[in-house]
Design an enzyme around this catalytic site. Structure first.
Site, PDB file in Angstrom:
ATOM      1  N   ASP A 148       3.421  -4.804   3.756  1.00 56.52           N
ATOM      2  CA  ASP A 148       4.869  -5.008   3.731  1.00 56.52           C
ATOM      3  C   ASP A 148       5.258  -6.401   4.210  1.00 56.52           C
ATOM      4  O   ASP A 148       6.116  -7.069   3.624  1.00 56.52           O
ATOM      5  CB  ASP A 148       5.588  -3.930   4.558  1.00 56.52           C
ATOM      6  CG  ASP A 148       4.959  -3.702   5.932  1.00 56.52           C
ATOM      7  OD1 ASP A 148       4.162  -4.546   6.397  1.00 56.52           O
ATOM      8  OD2 ASP A 148       5.272  -2.662   6.552  1.00 56.52           O
ATOM      9  N   HIS A 165       0.843  -1.196   0.000  1.00 55.70           N
ATOM     10  CA  HIS A 165       0.000   0.000   0.000  1.00 55.70           C
ATOM     11  C   HIS A 165       0.878   1.245   0.000  1.00 55.70           C
ATOM     12  O   HIS A 165       2.055   1.212   0.376  1.00 55.70           O
ATOM     13  CB  HIS A 165      -0.915   0.007   1.219  1.00 55.70           C
ATOM     14  CG  HIS A 165      -0.152  -0.045   2.524  1.00 55.70           C
ATOM     15  ND1 HIS A 165       0.528   1.037   3.038  1.00 55.70           N
ATOM     16  CD2 HIS A 165       0.051  -1.056   3.387  1.00 55.70           C
ATOM     17  CE1 HIS A 165       1.106   0.706   4.171  1.00 55.70           C
ATOM     18  NE2 HIS A 165       0.845  -0.567   4.400  1.00 55.70           N
TER      19      HIS A 165
END
Length: 487
Positions: free
Chosen positions: A348, A80
């Site tokens: 992540d 993101h």
């Protein structure tokens, strides 16, 4: 103060025109080559992946495909975009800021590094916006995702044009997003950038992939049911205490009587400073801390991801292998059978296991927690691996002409944050790519996720959503919890 650390615009190389030799695909410039290296001065390399996107430092390999090759299939996974602090970080940030503000404001005058707080500086997180994508400033997460979509449309337009079997039928681009609002927002903005905002309603199809652990292997966020207790203990020990944080606390406490910052307060304030750039064009907080302190801050995030979601955890390679095994099937089927473009969006901690499984950044030994291991950090540097908006792009190369660089055929190339990163064990193709056959041998040698991570037998054992996606636009504007002011 650290005026030597600078923030560079997104996707801008910190090189003078005369220093661009390392990025050229053919010849070196005839003009004088700069003898300085500026990458070490870029603050975005020290923000612990809390701040804006930054390209990976290139090995000098051209980002464009080799002359005798064309890209005929792309599989990308993207983190993101730039966001506000996490909800779990917010309370500690607010407590540390209250401590600093109350002390600085209570003193009549001062000549310390925090005097700017007597001016018009205010905390930058709108109400209810913890966790959300940022939407203001030059590094805004929603703007970065849109720009990335535009860049990839320009780069892979030939795959989009050829994606339709009928010239009269509208093209439909599937987007695969883990079902978390900021990830969905990133996927939407990327899609709007790729197909165009005016076409998004008819030419894109948002496919939401649940983050529930019951998805088993059919997930962008797979959960491992095995536990590496040693790695977990080191993961949970964050933040790691390094002497540079004590030095920062001593310096600021000496400047402002009664401040009483702890080393952990320093880490919290540095975290807050890195996030500020996601919403604003600058942060006065960056210069509050020295270069040495930022180096240590960056390293403790390297360590954290190494043990939490990287090669320091013995089960992580299997987690990453789940994505690689499925994407290998796409590459083996090829664009005519499977499709050309597969754009995926996750967290992540879902991408770092893939990097660990590929072994393109793994250090030769474990990272210590009590000092900065500069030699090991050159391998596993988290700002080079998964910055905000970071992405791993797998390209399938169709090479038509054989040469000393490899026979004609199909090759695989890895691009991490817009830098080509070769496999360590396979570079038998043009542009340091790897033949599909040898790449397949590498991936098939990885541990099987369902076996290694004990996926329950009643849950999916393989990633399957790439072959069972919707072309409906029903979820294209999915709205979950929204932060105040975010359209």
């Amino acid at each position: 103060m650290i005026p030597s650390l600078v923030v560079i615009s997104i996707s801008t190389l910190i090189l003078t025109p005369a220093a661009t030799a390392t990025t050229l695909s053919s010849t070196f410039p005839s003009t004088r080559i700069a003898q300085q290296v500026f990458d070490g001065d870029n603050f975005l390399k020290y923000d612990g992946i809390r701040g804006p996107y930054v390209d990976r430092k290139s090995y000098g390999i051209s980002r464009d495909p080799p002359p005798q090759c064309t890209v005929d299939q792309v599989v990308m996974v993207k983190r993101h975009g730039e966001r506000y602090p996490a909800s779990g970080e917010g309370p500690s940030i607010e407590v540390a800021l209250k401590k600093v503000n109350s002390t600085v404001q209570s003193l009549e005058s001062g000549k310390g590094d925090l005097d700017f707080l007597r001016g018009n500086w205010t905390y930058y997180v709108p109400s209810d916006c913890y966790e959300a994508e940022t939407f203001t400033g030059p590094y805004a997460g929603l703007a970065e995702a849109y720009s990335h979509g535009q860049q990839y449309r320009a780069r892979y337009a030939h795959l989009w044009t050829n994606n339709s079997s009928s010239s009269s039928a509208p093209l439909v681009l599937p987007l695969f997003a883990a079902e978390y609002q900021r990830i969905i927002d990133t996927a939407r903005r990327f899609g709007e950038g790729f197909v165009g905002e005016e076409n998004y309603s008819t030419q894109a199809a948002m496919n939401l992939v649940s983050e529930s652990s019951s998805r088993g292997a059919d997930s962008l966020t797979p959960s491992c049911h095995q536990d590496d207790s040693t790695a977990r203990d080191k993961c949970n020990a964050y933040p790691y205490r390094l002497p540079q944080f004590d030095a920062a606390a001593e310096r600021l406490n000496a400047q402002y009587k009664g401040l009483n910052l702890s080393w952990s307060d320093v880490v919290t304030l540095m975290t807050m400073a890195a996030y500020e750039l996601n919403a604003r064009s600058e942060s006065k907080w960056i210069d509050v801390f020295t270069t040495d302190e930022w180096v240590s801050f960056s390293y403790i995030w390297d360590v954290n991801f190494y043990y939490c979601a990287g090669p320091g955890n013995k089960y992580i390679r299997a987690v990453g292998a789940n994505y690689l095994s499925a994407s290998l099937s796409l590459l083996q089927q090829g664009p005519s059978a499977a499709g050309s473009l597969f754009f995926n969006f996750a967290h992540d901690s879902n991408i770092s296991p893939i990097i660990a499984a590929l072994d393109i950044a793994n250090p030769p030994q474990d990272l210590p927690t009590d000092r900065v291991a500069f030699d090991l950090q050159q391998h596993w540097r988290i700002t080079d691996i998964i910055p905000m908006g970071g992405r791993l792009t797998i390209e399938r190369l169709n090479c038509s002409a054989g040469s000393a660089l490899g026979a004609a055929g199909i090759y695989v190339r890895l691009v991490l944050n817009e830098a080509v990163v070769p496999l360590r064990s396979c570079q038998d193709g043009p542009g340091y790519s790897c033949s599909l056959q040898r790449y397949a041998e590498f991936v098939q040698g990885l541990p099987v996720f369902a076996d290694e991570c004990a996926v329950p037998p009643d849950e999916p054992q393989h990633l399957d959503f790439w072959w069972n996606y919707t072309t409906s636009s029903k979820e294209n504007w999915h709205r979950g919890e929204r932060c105040n002011g975010l359209a």
